[in-house]
Every structure is written in C-alpha cells, then in structure tokens.
Design a protein around this motif. Sequence first.
Motif, mmCIF file in Angstrom:
data_model
loop_
_atom_site.group_PDB
_atom_site.id
_atom_site.type_symbol
_atom_site.label_atom_id
_atom_site.label_comp_id
_atom_site.label_asym_id
_atom_site.label_seq_id
_atom_site.Cartn_x
_atom_site.Cartn_y
_atom_site.Cartn_z
ATOM 1 N N ALA A 167 2.255 4.955 0.211
ATOM 2 C CA ALA A 167 1.832 6.135 0.959
ATOM 3 C C ALA A 167 1.235 7.155 -0.004
ATOM 4 O O ALA A 167 1.526 7.151 -1.206
ATOM 5 C CB ALA A 167 3.038 6.723 1.692
ATOM 6 N N ALA A 168 0.409 8.032 0.504
ATOM 7 C CA ALA A 168 -0.195 9.085 -0.312
ATOM 8 C C ALA A 168 0.907 9.946 -0.931
ATOM 9 O O ALA A 168 1.922 10.231 -0.297
ATOM 10 C CB ALA A 168 -1.117 9.941 0.547
ATOM 11 N N GLY A 169 0.707 10.333 -2.168
ATOM 12 C CA GLY A 169 1.644 11.217 -2.843
ATOM 13 C C GLY A 169 2.821 10.530 -3.497
ATOM 14 O O GLY A 169 3.653 11.199 -4.108
ATOM 15 N N VAL A 170 2.918 9.216 -3.376
ATOM 16 C CA VAL A 170 4.023 8.493 -4.000
ATOM 17 C C VAL A 170 3.741 8.347 -5.498
ATOM 18 O O VAL A 170 2.642 7.942 -5.887
ATOM 19 C CB VAL A 170 4.209 7.106 -3.352
ATOM 20 C CG1 VAL A 170 5.214 6.268 -4.127
ATOM 21 C CG2 VAL A 170 4.649 7.256 -1.911
ATOM 22 N N ARG A 171 4.721 8.680 -6.317
ATOM 23 C CA ARG A 171 4.593 8.507 -7.763
ATOM 24 C C ARG A 171 4.927 7.056 -8.090
ATOM 25 O O ARG A 171 5.992 6.560 -7.698
ATOM 26 C CB ARG A 171 5.538 9.452 -8.498
ATOM 27 C CG ARG A 171 5.342 9.423 -10.008
ATOM 28 C CD ARG A 171 6.206 10.463 -10.656
ATOM 29 N NE ARG A 171 7.595 10.089 -10.504
ATOM 30 C CZ ARG A 171 8.491 10.165 -11.484
ATOM 31 N NH1 ARG A 171 8.173 10.643 -12.653
ATOM 32 N NH2 ARG A 171 9.735 9.789 -11.278
ATOM 33 N N THR A 175 0.862 -1.178 0.000
ATOM 34 C CA THR A 175 0.000 0.000 0.000
ATOM 35 C C THR A 175 0.898 1.227 0.000
ATOM 36 O O THR A 175 1.447 1.589 1.037
ATOM 37 C CB THR A 175 -0.921 0.025 1.241
ATOM 38 O OG1 THR A 175 -1.639 -1.198 1.296
ATOM 39 C CG2 THR A 175 -1.875 1.200 1.181
#
Length: 188
Positions: free
Chosen positions: A38-42, A36
């Motif tokens: 993390a938020a903002g990962v490209r 999963t």
Amino acid sequence: MTVRLSLIAPAMNAALREARFDDSGPVEPVPAGLLTPAAGVRVVSSPSGRCRATAEALGLGPDVPVAEALAGCGMGRWRGRRLDEVSAEDPAGVGAWLSDPDAAPHGGESLGALLGRVAGWLEALEPDVAVLAVAEPDVIRAAAVHALGAPPSAFWRLDVRPLSRTTLSGRSGRWNLRLGEPLGPAAG
C-alpha cells in the motif's frame, strides 16, 4: 498509536531446501504481481542475499533499505553446512543449540541473542508507520515468539513457509499476530 508490520519470508532457494545454514544464493522464480505494498508503507529487508533477491523479485526494487537487526542468526563455523552434516559430526553441539537458548556451539550467535535483537527492533518501531520487511525465517519465528510472550523453546515449534506473510500489529508491547498468510496483490 498502532504499529503495523508485515514480515515476508524469502522465496525458496537451495539452502532452504537442503536445511543448510546459508542465506545467500539465487532464489526460485517468484510469480509477477504477488505483492503490491500500500502507499506509504516503509519497505526494508534483511541484509541476506536471499532476502534482498526476494525483495527485488517481488518488485520492491533493487535498492530496498537494509535493516541489520533482521539478519538471520549468525551461525559461526556451521555457516554453509547442512544440518544433517553438523548433527553427524557434533551431536552434542546440535543438542545444546536446540535445548539451551544461550548455547552457541557454532561460535556464532545464540538463540537468546537472536530473540533479544529481534525483540529490540520490534519495540523500537515507530507507531502509526506501516512496515513491510523481507526477513529470514528465523527472524520471523523470533518475532512471533516475542509477540506472543512465549518461552524461547517455542521458537523450534514454528514453521515459516517461503513467500508467506506474518503480520504483527500492536502498541505498548502488546501484539496481535497472524501467521503464514499467502502473499497477494493487496499486501502491505
């Protein structure tokens, strides 16, 4: 300004199991919830079928952007063949490929060219952007060699397990490296 990169090796498939120069074909099942980001990962993937299938199986979506620089080494006329077959037919060619980073007896890409391509991609990553990439094992080994400033011969001494994570972080060409971490729900 730090670059953060997680490289995920593809799931096992028949080509990996057979030591065959091929990066396509279905992958073995991947446990749900294994990764999963993390938020903002490209998120990006190697263009290979094996890596794209792994990205989808990991729940990263069917339309993960492809990074051409993460393509596995172009194996020319050896593509689709097993290493033991090629070794039996062309032992001198395999020997040259394993000992000379500029050799490309298969008519494809040399190890030196692969190392240079991956190094260029790493050094072009934007600082302060976290990237998760599903990449071929040889690309992950090339990234580790570059991160360590190791000689090309070190490439052959690194093993990359299926569904493992290699993490690089750094800036200004100085890298820290963590190899072979198992995937878990808090990756990215």
